[in-house]
Design a protein around this motif. Structure first.
Motif, mmCIF file in Angstrom:
data_model
loop_
_atom_site.group_PDB
_atom_site.id
_atom_site.type_symbol
_atom_site.label_atom_id
_atom_site.label_comp_id
_atom_site.label_asym_id
_atom_site.label_seq_id
_atom_site.Cartn_x
_atom_site.Cartn_y
_atom_site.Cartn_z
ATOM 1 N N ARG A 8 0.857 -1.194 0.000
ATOM 2 C CA ARG A 8 0.000 0.000 0.000
ATOM 3 C C ARG A 8 0.884 1.231 0.000
ATOM 4 O O ARG A 8 1.895 1.293 0.693
ATOM 5 C CB ARG A 8 -0.893 0.042 1.245
ATOM 6 C CG ARG A 8 -2.121 -0.808 1.124
ATOM 7 C CD ARG A 8 -3.149 -0.510 2.207
ATOM 8 N NE ARG A 8 -3.947 0.639 1.821
ATOM 9 C CZ ARG A 8 -4.334 1.601 2.635
ATOM 10 N NH1 ARG A 8 -3.997 1.589 3.898
ATOM 11 N NH2 ARG A 8 -5.057 2.594 2.203
ATOM 12 N N ASP A 24 -1.672 2.710 -9.817
ATOM 13 C CA ASP A 24 -3.038 3.228 -9.776
ATOM 14 C C ASP A 24 -3.247 4.213 -10.929
ATOM 15 O O ASP A 24 -2.307 4.901 -11.336
ATOM 16 C CB ASP A 24 -3.306 3.968 -8.466
ATOM 17 C CG ASP A 24 -3.556 3.035 -7.299
ATOM 18 O OD1 ASP A 24 -3.690 1.822 -7.505
ATOM 19 O OD2 ASP A 24 -3.624 3.539 -6.163
ATOM 20 N N ARG A 52 -12.833 -0.419 -13.223
ATOM 21 C CA ARG A 52 -12.610 -0.024 -11.828
ATOM 22 C C ARG A 52 -13.924 0.384 -11.170
ATOM 23 O O ARG A 52 -14.225 -0.011 -10.039
ATOM 24 C CB ARG A 52 -11.601 1.124 -11.782
ATOM 25 C CG ARG A 52 -11.147 1.517 -10.421
ATOM 26 C CD ARG A 52 -10.060 2.574 -10.471
ATOM 27 N NE ARG A 52 -10.301 3.652 -11.398
ATOM 28 C CZ ARG A 52 -11.119 4.687 -11.153
ATOM 29 N NH1 ARG A 52 -11.753 4.771 -10.020
ATOM 30 N NH2 ARG A 52 -11.286 5.634 -12.054
ATOM 31 N N HIS A 57 -14.436 -2.168 -5.599
ATOM 32 C CA HIS A 57 -13.775 -2.801 -4.452
ATOM 33 C C HIS A 57 -14.720 -3.705 -3.666
ATOM 34 O O HIS A 57 -14.624 -3.814 -2.455
ATOM 35 C CB HIS A 57 -13.121 -1.757 -3.546
ATOM 36 C CG HIS A 57 -12.024 -1.025 -4.239
ATOM 37 N ND1 HIS A 57 -10.811 -1.600 -4.526
ATOM 38 C CD2 HIS A 57 -11.972 0.231 -4.750
ATOM 39 C CE1 HIS A 57 -10.056 -0.736 -5.164
ATOM 40 N NE2 HIS A 57 -10.726 0.373 -5.332
ATOM 41 N N TYR A 96 -0.096 0.537 -4.507
ATOM 42 C CA TYR A 96 -1.519 0.751 -4.754
ATOM 43 C C TYR A 96 -2.105 1.470 -3.551
ATOM 44 O O TYR A 96 -1.505 1.492 -2.476
ATOM 45 C CB TYR A 96 -2.241 -0.584 -4.994
ATOM 46 C CG TYR A 96 -2.257 -1.466 -3.769
ATOM 47 C CD1 TYR A 96 -3.351 -1.465 -2.910
ATOM 48 C CD2 TYR A 96 -1.179 -2.277 -3.442
ATOM 49 C CE1 TYR A 96 -3.364 -2.251 -1.769
ATOM 50 C CE2 TYR A 96 -1.187 -3.064 -2.316
ATOM 51 C CZ TYR A 96 -2.280 -3.053 -1.490
ATOM 52 O OH TYR A 96 -2.288 -3.828 -0.356
ATOM 53 N N ALA A 98 -5.648 1.125 -2.591
ATOM 54 C CA ALA A 98 -6.877 0.504 -2.083
ATOM 55 C C ALA A 98 -6.721 0.067 -0.630
ATOM 56 O O ALA A 98 -5.644 -0.356 -0.210
ATOM 57 C CB ALA A 98 -7.251 -0.701 -2.941
ATOM 58 N N ASN A 104 -7.607 -6.278 -4.807
ATOM 59 C CA ASN A 104 -7.297 -5.033 -5.511
ATOM 60 C C ASN A 104 -6.519 -5.341 -6.782
ATOM 61 O O ASN A 104 -6.068 -6.464 -6.982
ATOM 62 C CB ASN A 104 -6.534 -4.067 -4.597
ATOM 63 C CG ASN A 104 -5.186 -4.601 -4.208
ATOM 64 O OD1 ASN A 104 -4.297 -4.748 -5.035
ATOM 65 N ND2 ASN A 104 -5.022 -4.917 -2.917
#
Length: 119
Positions: A8, A24, A52, A57, A96, A98, A104
């Motif tokens: 992340r 991203d 997306r 999500h 990323y 998310a 993800n």
């Protein structure tokens, strides 16, 4: 060939991450460009905006999302080329934003790249 890992963007960087790429489509909220140490921002390797938004999500849609995203990647191999070239030289880390660390696009992309590289 180096390992391909994910992290992340909000988590602390670790030693040995190698080449670091943001994967991203949009810049992560609350992160200043000057504060993020990356080798590249590969927007074009991210899922399409339509995909997306459809995914949203939602974990129950992840399997279908992964299939659709892999098809998108297959349609534009030039987008992943910098990642494959970097992985041939050493470790690669995909960043990323998310919240969900299991469902993800970076998870799908990492697995896709590993498959491409035979590992």
């Amino acid at each position: 060939m180096g390992p391909i890992e994910i992290r992340r963007v909000y988590d602390e960087a670790e030693d040995g991450e190698g080449a670091v790429f943001l994967v991203d489509r949009m810049w992560p909220r609350g992160v200043r460009k000057a504060d993020l140490k990356i080798d590249g921002w590969l927007r074009d390797v991210a899922p399409s905006s339509d995909l997306r938004q459809w995914f949203g999500h939602r974990a129950e849609r992840f399997a279908e999302f992964a299939e659709r995203y892999r098809r998108e990647l297959d349609e534009r191999p030039e987008a992943e080329r910098p990642l494959l070239e970097a992985a041939e030289k050493g470790p690669v880390t995909l960043l990323y934003s998310a919240r969900d660390t299991e469902h993800n696009q970076a998870v799908v992309l990492r697995d896709h790249l590993r498959d491409r590289l035979g590992g």
